[in-house]
Design an enzyme around this catalytic site. Sequence first.
Site, short mmCIF file in Angstrom:
data_model
loop_
_atom_site.label_atom_id
_atom_site.label_comp_id
_atom_site.label_asym_id
_atom_site.label_seq_id
_atom_site.Cartn_x
_atom_site.Cartn_y
_atom_site.Cartn_z
N ASP A 132 0.88 -0.84 0.11
CA ASP A 132 -0.02 -0.30 0.08
C ASP A 132 0.72 1.05 0.32
O ASP A 132 1.60 1.64 1.22
CB ASP A 132 -1.28 0.00 0.85
CG ASP A 132 -1.35 0.82 1.34
OD1 ASP A 132 -1.67 1.99 0.79
OD2 ASP A 132 -2.36 1.71 2.17
N LYS A 168 3.13 11.31 -3.55
CA LYS A 168 1.86 10.71 -3.61
C LYS A 168 1.30 11.48 -4.91
O LYS A 168 0.79 11.40 -5.92
CB LYS A 168 0.94 9.82 -3.30
CG LYS A 168 -0.09 8.49 -4.13
CD LYS A 168 -0.67 7.82 -2.71
CE LYS A 168 -1.64 6.88 -3.75
NZ LYS A 168 -2.12 5.97 -2.77
N GLU A 178 -6.95 0.77 -5.03
CA GLU A 178 -7.66 0.41 -2.96
C GLU A 178 -9.30 -0.08 -2.87
O GLU A 178 -8.81 -0.82 -1.97
CB GLU A 178 -6.96 1.44 -2.22
CG GLU A 178 -5.32 2.26 -3.43
CD GLU A 178 -5.35 3.93 -3.15
OE1 GLU A 178 -6.55 4.42 -1.45
OE2 GLU A 178 -4.24 4.33 -2.85
N ASP A 204 -12.57 5.62 2.81
CA ASP A 204 -11.61 5.60 2.75
C ASP A 204 -11.07 6.52 3.70
O ASP A 204 -10.78 8.20 2.98
CB ASP A 204 -10.34 5.26 1.82
CG ASP A 204 -8.84 5.49 1.58
OD1 ASP A 204 -8.66 5.93 2.77
OD2 ASP A 204 -8.28 4.65 1.20
P1 ADP Z 1 -3.06 8.23 4.09
O1 ADP Z 1 -3.95 6.46 3.05
O2 ADP Z 1 -3.05 8.63 3.62
O3 ADP Z 1 -1.54 6.98 3.93
P2 ADP Z 1 -3.51 6.56 7.19
O4 ADP Z 1 -4.84 5.82 6.27
O5 ADP Z 1 -2.60 5.78 7.34
O6 ADP Z 1 -3.68 8.17 5.80
O7 ADP Z 1 -4.14 7.26 7.64
C1 ADP Z 1 -3.31 8.48 8.36
C2 ADP Z 1 -4.04 9.42 9.65
O8 ADP Z 1 -5.35 8.58 10.24
C3 ADP Z 1 -3.21 10.68 10.69
O9 ADP Z 1 -4.14 11.75 10.68
C4 ADP Z 1 -3.66 9.69 11.31
O10 ADP Z 1 -3.34 10.56 12.87
C5 ADP Z 1 -4.80 9.32 11.47
N1 ADP Z 1 -5.26 8.63 12.66
C6 ADP Z 1 -4.16 7.05 13.19
N2 ADP Z 1 -4.35 6.46 13.88
C7 ADP Z 1 -5.44 6.52 14.22
C8 ADP Z 1 -6.18 7.06 15.46
N3 ADP Z 1 -6.26 5.76 16.08
N4 ADP Z 1 -7.61 7.94 15.94
C9 ADP Z 1 -7.65 8.90 14.96
N5 ADP Z 1 -7.20 9.29 13.87
C10 ADP Z 1 -5.67 8.06 14.41
MG MG Z 2 -4.46 4.84 2.83
#
Ligand code: ADP
Ligand code: MG
Length: 626
Positions: free
Chosen positions: A25, A87, A186, A208
């Site tokens: 991913d 990205k 995705e 998402d």
């Molecule tokens: P991307 O798909 O953009 O790479 P992610 O799916 O990894 O991102 O999501 C990252 C986001 O998820 C960040 O804003 C992070 O703060 C949030 N996040 C991660 N864990 C938690 C949690 N326990 N509670 C709320 N938000 C969270």
């Molecule tokens: Mg993602």
Amino acid sequence: MALLQIAEPGQSSLPHQHRLAVGIDLGTTNSLVATVRSGEAVTLPDHEGRHLLPSVVRYVSEDEVVVGAAAREYASSDAYNTIVSVKRLMGRGIKDVAAFGEVLPYEFEEDQGGMPFIKTIAGAKSPVEVSADILKVLVQRAEESLKGDLVGAVITVPAYFDDAQRQATKDAATLANINVLRLLSEPTAAAVAYGLDQKDEGVILVYDLGGGTFDVSVLRLTKGVFEVLATGGDSALGGDDFDRALAEWLAAQTGAATAMTAALSRQLMEQAREAKEQLTAEDNACINLQIDGKEVSVDVSKTQFDELISVLVDKTVRACKRVIRDAGLSLDDVQDIVMVGGSTRVPLVRERVAALFGRPLHVDIDPDRVVAIGAAIQADVLAGNKPDSEMLLLDVIPLSLGLETMGGLVEKVIHRNTSIPVARAQEFTTFQDGQTAMAVHILQGERELVEDCRSLARFVLQGIPPMVAGAAKIRVTFQVDADGLLNVEAKELSTGIESSIQVKPSYGLSDGQIADMLKASYSSAEEDKEKRFLREQKVDADRLISALEQAIVIDGQALLTADERKELESEIDLLKEVKAGSEAREIELGVERLAKVSDEFASRRMDLNIQRALQGHSIQEIEEIT
Ligand code: ADP
Ligand code: MG
């Protein structure tokens, strides 16, 4: 090509030989790598036990690059050399990037192709190279943890990624020395992680919400085939906005708003993020700040936080409704709702989405990892570890599509594994002088020769104006829509006459047939090459012979002596004889020889044609033309 190895005789049948394949991913904020181990899909951690790799790359010096959490720490202090959210730049031109509106903290350098190169201490870096640096770390992690070389990887991309963005992702993989088994969207990967592809049919909504982006997709599943019906969302909405909302509130509460500095703002954002994540599990969070050297502590409740982000969450709910409408469906048609992305952990997000549909959501798999897990499951199948698996996700073209060309050869127009929808055009020309029609024969398969591929359709383009061989320009366009429907159109460019046909390729073959065709193409690749070479030589010979024979008829009298003509004709006969055999190299030499012998004749014809063309024109006119 990993599938090549799978199909190698004697190898594929060994059941204990597990082929190492991973799902990746490649996210905007975080990236992950996963694999299927002992029948279970798991994400792989780094040495410190962290599964998520922040998608941040820092170029420290000419030859030192740091990826992940260690790079993210420098996102603001060394912004020029620390690339975040690369990205967003993938497959974009420098003009698209300028149109983003937001100010990116990098300096760009424009190359000839208009690609945005980021100036760093290690030189100008393209988004493809930066992404490759992220991929390399993930692959290394996988190879260390799995103790072996990878056969290949499935890499996920957003459903809305266009051809250029997908190609850029593939290029990044190539740079990172990864064999891409497939690019998978995705949302499809997330649905696979929940095993929804095992159902007969259904409509699935994938929600998402990541760090900086919100994507919502509606998928339809019919007999193992996922089709993306509609996508929507907001490319500038995510968990970062939750952090910002909380940080602004904190600034107002503490009076920091009046004494704001860059460092303080950064501190606020970081603390807000921590508090937000804490509030997912608890009802209260305590935030400690250093303002003007003074320690300030603020309590924030879950209720307070919910109030702050309520507008943002509502925005995502409206986007869900819109995308369902775009898909031509109603809320009740959606059977499964899959939650993806770290920000879907936020309880208010879950509550609002569940309330919209009035049914439970799929939240059991870690929302950070669900995409990588689905990709790993798909990679495992594509690597050949599950020979009985029926799963074949047709959001890509399973077999190449092409056209018959001279000599019974197949010219591939769209290669297998290309994501759909897709359109590709290729130009062809006439083979004979005065040719007024062209037969278009559409084929499917990986082999080089027409008889070894599957014939899909034929049609004839008529009404081509008579011209010399090679002068007409016929553009043949292959277009495959999201349903897997192929439309082929042929158009003569000078007159605009056209003809087209619709064929339905992807559903016509069973998975077993596809597998057999792939196997056959790999085991006979060498033989095919030889056959192809022989045919090409024969086509070359035919072309030269027929051109010369015609030329002799037209200009032989005027330009050749009787002896010269006799010599040329006997050389032609000689080549005809060699051509009847099956010695490709002999034919090639024969063609070279005849070309040499006829050289003088050809140059005399050229002179004669120039003279003819000049007749009736003044010198001045000619100077104007040149
Ligand atoms: P991307 O798909 O953009 O790479 P992610 O799916 O990894 O991102 O999501 C990252 C986001 O998820 C960040 O804003 C992070 O703060 C949030 N996040 C991660 N864990 C938690 C949690 N326990 N509670 C709320 N938000 C969270
Ligand atoms: Mg993602």
